[in-house]
Design an enzyme around this catalytic site. Sequence first.
Site, PDB file in Angstrom:
ATOM      1  N   ASP A  11       0.882  -1.163   0.000  1.00  0.00           N
ATOM      2  CA  ASP A  11       0.000   0.000   0.000  1.00  0.00           C
ATOM      3  C   ASP A  11       0.921   1.215   0.000  1.00  0.00           C
ATOM      4  O   ASP A  11       1.440   1.609   1.041  1.00  0.00           O
ATOM      5  CB  ASP A  11      -0.896  -0.045   1.256  1.00  0.00           C
ATOM      6  CG  ASP A  11      -1.706   1.240   1.443  1.00  0.00           C
ATOM      7  OD1 ASP A  11      -1.678   2.114   0.557  1.00  0.00           O
ATOM      8  OD2 ASP A  11      -2.368   1.361   2.502  1.00  0.00           O
ATOM      9  N   LYS A  32       3.257  10.899  -3.961  1.00  0.00           N
ATOM     10  CA  LYS A  32       2.120  10.259  -4.635  1.00  0.00           C
ATOM     11  C   LYS A  32       1.240  11.282  -5.356  1.00  0.00           C
ATOM     12  O   LYS A  32       0.659  10.984  -6.389  1.00  0.00           O
ATOM     13  CB  LYS A  32       1.315   9.500  -3.584  1.00  0.00           C
ATOM     14  CG  LYS A  32       0.262   8.583  -4.149  1.00  0.00           C
ATOM     15  CD  LYS A  32      -0.312   7.736  -3.033  1.00  0.00           C
ATOM     16  CE  LYS A  32      -1.461   6.880  -3.498  1.00  0.00           C
ATOM     17  NZ  LYS A  32      -1.980   6.054  -2.388  1.00  0.00           N
ATOM     18  N   GLU A  62      -7.092   0.776  -4.592  1.00  0.00           N
ATOM     19  CA  GLU A  62      -7.109   0.637  -3.132  1.00  0.00           C
ATOM     20  C   GLU A  62      -8.447   0.111  -2.592  1.00  0.00           C
ATOM     21  O   GLU A  62      -8.443  -0.804  -1.752  1.00  0.00           O
ATOM     22  CB  GLU A  62      -6.742   1.971  -2.479  1.00  0.00           C
ATOM     23  CG  GLU A  62      -5.270   2.304  -2.675  1.00  0.00           C
ATOM     24  CD  GLU A  62      -4.930   3.773  -2.523  1.00  0.00           C
ATOM     25  OE1 GLU A  62      -5.824   4.553  -2.123  1.00  0.00           O
ATOM     26  OE2 GLU A  62      -3.789   4.146  -2.809  1.00  0.00           O
ATOM     27  N   ASP A 112     -12.913   5.632   2.862  1.00  0.00           N
ATOM     28  CA  ASP A 112     -11.483   5.644   3.172  1.00  0.00           C
ATOM     29  C   ASP A 112     -11.054   7.053   3.571  1.00  0.00           C
ATOM     30  O   ASP A 112     -10.843   7.914   2.710  1.00  0.00           O
ATOM     31  CB  ASP A 112     -10.714   5.149   1.934  1.00  0.00           C
ATOM     32  CG  ASP A 112      -9.202   5.096   2.151  1.00  0.00           C
ATOM     33  OD1 ASP A 112      -8.721   5.570   3.203  1.00  0.00           O
ATOM     34  OD2 ASP A 112      -8.508   4.595   1.261  1.00  0.00           O
TER      35      ASP A 112
END
Lengths: 501, 117
Positions: free
Chosen positions: A6, A66, A145, A167
Amino acid sequence: MRIGIDLGTTYSAVAAVRGGTAEIVDCQDGRLTPSAVFFDDGRPVVGMSAKNMAAVSPEDYVDLVKRRMGMPGPVHIDEKGREYRPEEMSAIILAHLASQAGLSLGGEVREAVITVPAYFGDAARKATRDAAEIAGLRPLRILNEPTAAGIAYGLLRSESGTFMVYDLGGGTFDVTVMRVGGDDLEVIATDGNRALGGFDFDNILITYAALEILATGGPELRDGGQGEARLRAACEDAKRRLSQLDRAMIRVAGPDRLHQVPVTRRRFEEITAGLLARTEDISESVLAQSNLGWTDIDKVLLVGGSSRMPMVADMLQRLTGRRPSMDINPDEAVALGAALLADQIEPEDRPVVVGPGAGGFRDVTSHGMGIAALDDRGVRSNTVVIPRNTPIPCKRLRDFYTTRANQAEVCFELTEGDSEDIDEVEVTVLDMIALPPDLPEQAPLRVGMGFDADATMYIGLFDVTNERFLGEYQLSRPENMTREAKEASRRTLLELEAGRE
Amino acid sequence: MSEQRISSGLVLGIAAIIDRLDAYAGSDPASAGSVRDDLLELLALNGVHPVECRGAVDSSLHRVVRVVEQPEAAPGAVVAVWARGYASGETVIRHAQVVVNRPRKGEGDGPWFSQTR
């Protein structure tokens, strides 16, 4: 050996299947590793050690990479003037995670499933794949994800129905609706906010505590120094305690005395209600995109450390009538799901191919993809070929036409976005494609567009008149790296690593 | 000696109390100091020790919270500790928050973190 990674915006986690069970792999920093790099005299240091040195020379510190994945331009330039692309910086983090996992598991890690947000476009996914290759890892799959979380929660093979993944991470919020039936997991719609997370809840509590201290005659602690550092630590601690207790005391030492600010869970929820409401709005919007209502959702899965705040579960219970699931540590669900998939992929699978036996996970496109073409008024506009939220892998055909007789070539402009207005979507000029001679006006040209299981894009152009392919193109973006560039980056990374010994 | 390790959550909780006692500025510093020492001893009995903060900054032990210019101190040296760090054996449970003297950069091997005195 294989692992699931992850690769997060602020923290990353690694998991592996051992004895049939997916487990988080302990790295140097424990179960979570900060996704941060510090260049210590030119040598990269990753994780908590990097974070620890950030204040020494911020120009040598790189984080939040990211957010830049798939974008052109460097994220860092070192003292010698070497530029680092986002995928190279991610490669440094991935190499660190793989080597730590290898130490912990007792073997060399060669293959990994790496997760990305569902909203990542083609360039960002390709950059993530490139990062793995630069790091010396074979990317088995670039996995969404929320899909990973669904796998970790064991939705496949044990449950069927419609699920929402909520999330709430440290700095980002994502919500996804998916449908599970038998061996099939299909993402129906997804959306999020890249600038909403637990950090924002901390900041509100910090402001609250600082104002309370000022109101009782205390000093301004938000001074950018030791006082503020203590205040932030005390507030983060109080926030965590309020997930378990009804009230907490924010205790922070000022220059002259100790300051204590009592805060109840209810008060905390009142002052952060606006943030929570924003997550509700986005969830509602994703439901609407799915043509579903709350009553259609069988279960909500909580992912991301900030989803531990009880107000999140309370809100979702109010909306769905049921308590959401938090059977799995929300910080770890995504890595665990990636590890389960890594364990399941057949060894002979090519990295970009998904077969029916490989799990049958289906994601959707996060935005429309199409080409620029003149509309009936002669205005260049976006013509969507693959609409947003189309399940992938997918392929769509659409006919376009030449604008005049004997047209010698056609400009192939790829669009990403849903609006018809060309100014509101991202346009990439792919190529000028030569056409065969003597095509009449309005000769049909068939465009085929497809995504494979990793959402990497392929485009084909077919001349209907002469019944022949003008070519099939794998999307090659200027912002993505060539094979030679990746190999050069890999060599540099190995040299940098060797320099650490 | 018990093999069972003290939980990191408990260490962090005790560490926060020690922080407050370190910052105590009231009328009875001796009492505050003795309670703090008891807590440190309790941690030590459970194998948890404060992180060493003398000498050069060490990124595996220290979180740099501020950089200062102090010509009289060695480059890269820890010149102040804002909050103690704690470790159990090799495992760092909490990094020490330290202020360091600005290191010199790129002058060959070592000067970055070496203690020159």
